[in-house]
Design an enzyme around this catalytic site. Sequence first.
Site, PDB file in Angstrom:
ATOM      1  N   GLY A  93       0.804  -1.213   0.000  1.00  0.00           N
ATOM      2  CA  GLY A  93       0.000   0.000   0.000  1.00  0.00           C
ATOM      3  C   GLY A  93       0.836   1.262   0.000  1.00  0.00           C
ATOM      4  O   GLY A  93       1.812   1.386  -0.743  1.00  0.00           O
ATOM      5  N   ALA A  94       0.460   2.214   0.837  1.00  0.00           N
ATOM      6  CA  ALA A  94       1.173   3.487   0.943  1.00  0.00           C
ATOM      7  C   ALA A  94       0.980   4.014   2.356  1.00  0.00           C
ATOM      8  O   ALA A  94       0.019   3.666   3.042  1.00  0.00           O
ATOM      9  CB  ALA A  94       0.656   4.496  -0.088  1.00  0.00           C
ATOM     10  N   GLU A 109       1.327   7.635   4.941  1.00  0.00           N
ATOM     11  CA  GLU A 109       1.253   9.081   4.882  1.00  0.00           C
ATOM     12  C   GLU A 109       2.306   9.808   5.696  1.00  0.00           C
ATOM     13  O   GLU A 109       2.023  10.860   6.282  1.00  0.00           O
ATOM     14  CB  GLU A 109      -0.131   9.527   5.365  1.00  0.00           C
ATOM     15  CG  GLU A 109      -0.420   9.262   6.843  1.00  0.00           C
ATOM     16  CD  GLU A 109      -1.116   7.958   7.146  1.00  0.00           C
ATOM     17  OE1 GLU A 109      -1.670   7.821   8.245  1.00  0.00           O
ATOM     18  OE2 GLU A 109      -1.126   7.069   6.270  1.00  0.00           O
ATOM     19  N   GLU A 130      -3.257   9.809   0.774  1.00  0.00           N
ATOM     20  CA  GLU A 130      -2.095  10.029   1.645  1.00  0.00           C
ATOM     21  C   GLU A 130      -1.829  11.525   1.830  1.00  0.00           C
ATOM     22  O   GLU A 130      -1.427  11.962   2.913  1.00  0.00           O
ATOM     23  CB  GLU A 130      -0.857   9.338   1.062  1.00  0.00           C
ATOM     24  CG  GLU A 130      -1.038   7.860   0.736  1.00  0.00           C
ATOM     25  CD  GLU A 130      -1.553   7.018   1.897  1.00  0.00           C
ATOM     26  OE1 GLU A 130      -1.355   7.424   3.064  1.00  0.00           O
ATOM     27  OE2 GLU A 130      -2.163   5.969   1.651  1.00  0.00           O
ATOM     28  N   HIS A 148      -3.888  13.144   4.531  1.00  0.00           N
ATOM     29  CA  HIS A 148      -3.363  12.875   5.876  1.00  0.00           C
ATOM     30  C   HIS A 148      -2.353  13.931   6.322  1.00  0.00           C
ATOM     31  O   HIS A 148      -2.085  14.048   7.521  1.00  0.00           O
ATOM     32  CB  HIS A 148      -2.675  11.515   5.907  1.00  0.00           C
ATOM     33  CG  HIS A 148      -3.597  10.352   6.095  1.00  0.00           C
ATOM     34  ND1 HIS A 148      -4.494  10.279   7.133  1.00  0.00           N
ATOM     35  CD2 HIS A 148      -3.728   9.188   5.396  1.00  0.00           C
ATOM     36  CE1 HIS A 148      -5.151   9.122   7.066  1.00  0.00           C
ATOM     37  NE2 HIS A 148      -4.707   8.454   6.023  1.00  0.00           N
ATOM     38  N   GLU A 159      -8.545   7.639   8.925  1.00  0.00           N
ATOM     39  CA  GLU A 159      -8.540   6.942   7.630  1.00  0.00           C
ATOM     40  C   GLU A 159      -9.787   7.247   6.806  1.00  0.00           C
ATOM     41  O   GLU A 159      -9.717   7.414   5.588  1.00  0.00           O
ATOM     42  CB  GLU A 159      -8.399   5.432   7.845  1.00  0.00           C
ATOM     43  CG  GLU A 159      -7.068   5.023   8.445  1.00  0.00           C
ATOM     44  CD  GLU A 159      -5.876   5.448   7.598  1.00  0.00           C
ATOM     45  OE1 GLU A 159      -6.047   5.702   6.393  1.00  0.00           O
ATOM     46  OE2 GLU A 159      -4.771   5.514   8.145  1.00  0.00           O
TER      47      GLU A 159
END
Length: 823
Positions: free
Chosen positions: A261-262, A264, A296, A299, A318
């Site tokens: 995933g990624a 932040e 991201e 965030h 989230e």
Amino acid sequence: MTIRSLTRAEAEERAALVRVERYDVSVDFTGLLSGPDVRCVSTVTFTCAEPGAGTFVDCAATVVSATLDGVPLPPPAGGRIALPALAARNVLRVESVQSDTARGPGVHRAVDRSDGEVYVWTSFEPDEARYVWACFDQPDLKAPHAFTVTAPAAWTVTSNAGAARTEPVDGGTRRWKFPDTPPLSPYNTVVNAGPFHEVRRETAGYDLGLYARKSLAPVLEREADEILTLTGQGLGFYADAFAMPFPQRRYDQVFVPEYGGAMENYGCVTWSDDFLSPAEPTPAERELLAKVLLHEMAHMWFGNIVTMRWWDDLWLNEAFAEFACHWAATAATAHTDAWAGHLAVGKLRAYLADQGPTSHPIRQPVRDVAEAASIFDAITYPKGASVLRQLMEYVGEEAFTAGMSRYFARHAWGTTTLRDLTDVLAEASGRDLDAWRAGWLDTAGTDRLTLEKGPDGPVLHATGPGGGAPRPQVLTVGAYHRTSDGGLERTAQATVEVEGPRTPLALPPGADLYLVNDDDLTFATARPDAASRDTLLTQAARLPGALPRGVAVATVWDMLFTGEATAAEAARAVGAVVATETCDAVVEPYLTLAGDITELWAPEEHRAGLTSVLATTCRRIADGAPHPARRRVALRALARTASGDALERLRAETEAGDDRDLRWRVLARTAELGGAAAADAARLLAADPDPEAWVRELCVRAAAPDAEGKADAWRVLVTERAVPVAWVGRVAAAFWRPGQDAVLAPYADRYLELIPDLDRGGMTPAMVYTGRLLPRYTVDDGYLDEALARAVGAAPVVRKTLTEQADVVRRMLRSRSAGVDRP
């Protein structure tokens, strides 16, 4: 050593006692060129509100030495170092080593198989910074961090605070000294390093950077313009929407291998480089990259600048980012159908999760961080995003934007709770949000919306979870009539605010179809009136617009999930929609959904027929595609479903073309059906420059119905855990194939043996391995009962993921046994 999980009570007690002034963290990556060790020295300066009291600092790495104001401390226990007799102001120094950098949490050493280069990344959510260096690992103890990193001279190091001063060090190394970050929670910090390829550009006053491993340099260069354009658009949108520009000039995005995933991290987002596919991205993949980028980025404000105080409000962190990425995409980028994509992918998952055994209120008490790790799920993300979209509709976009601006101005660099957010939105809108908050955030489950035709027009009936009162919500209902050419035309639409179980609609009687939640503004399952059921199932493809068609698909999917429609009915409806769909971004997820229905939900005696129908649909889409991207998507789906002459034709087409991604898919399908694919796979592997081509070749071996291929795939995937986490799902899907029960039977038992230890490696691997490795075939209810029994003592994230997935498999089994409708 058992690592203890921080409880809420402990966090509150520590936050009342301690204020962190700063972290000075020295990180030594030089040992990673040829070994596993990361060495750190963490110096923490903090004050104590009650001099003489004691507390603890988190450190789950191997502690070499620890001193408090120069006095040696005893060894850690349970991942904690006791801090007795604190002074009013204290300096803690901890030297530590983390050697589990291949499979452990917090930090990871990855080796690119294509060129042998080493890359290292860190990822700390929710509490994994403690596995790398000593810190007070809880979100409300924010402080500036100053990182000094020693690394091989050929490497580049990235971190939160932008540009570093570098200086040479003896022995072919360099030292990187980064400026102080603003006050950040430990989980928002990052250090990445390796011989990265770098792209930098000035955009709208920002210094934007992109990084990827050297073997993916051509892909990064190909995609840089689009990524950087999206980055500039997102920074501009959020600056306006929140009345607060991102406060740091430099914004980096680092694509790394073997990542899921990624994340932040403030000013330096870490991505899985699986997003940099050597194959030309499809429309759905491009939209996904845009949404992840904007998620991201959201965030930076919601999570980093303003941080939730404890993990019971994790959902808000989230869910807001997931909502905001769709809001930004539709308003500021070319992805104006992003909400249709949300409905086609995330929202369908959320409807399943919210009606299953692991459904929970969006906001719920979280006893400790281990529990927090178990609620990164479809309720937190897509349901949460849908609920926040409903909130914006409920208060109005103008008031919502004004409230968010006030929120960030009031709480910047601090920590908040849910109440802080809803209070500013109530102020800005003038609406009392107590009932809204209680209904939507403190209550689990899904509302049900149904329609009844009356002599004066239709009436909307709404029930809340469990049949109680519905939640307050705003939604639309459309009235559709058949046109002379067989289509459906919306002739009227009513916007209503639901305040009770029965709402008359200002719509004319006699429509051929009333579509509930027409614009998909709320999160609720819907059902047509009895007279419109067949129209919905057979005419959904004729609805004029991606969102109405998506609402119809969601309704049909939910009817399959609850046993009110057969797999054949659902497959026909979704197949018809995808055959006429004009929104490119949803074609791929609808083809995937149609494939899942035929493969996982259809009775065995119907599977071949439904698969053949879907393959024919895929071929028609491919041959009539208006552009290459649509054709590529259709051929991918065809590679999953084709057999016989259709597969041979596709194989001949792919061998003559340069689409290596499609060639790998065709070879996997060939192998699955027992055809000869090994030699072609070996030749393609030798010619494919993709650094992850070896995983694609593994998928071909995994798909074959022979004992040797299955054993080899299981060894690499499960025993060695050598497959990058982003690829685990694809290899597992190739491994568990229908019609291969005899060769797969032993592995169902092996999965049961894995359950107690599936949490190793941290939160993301735990979710992926638990969910993706669960067999969908060769199992029955008794097997699922046994799996759940073995999960009783497992980590919460494993137990939760398995419970959720087992429920879905049970529903698949019931659908497969229904067999009441011929394809």
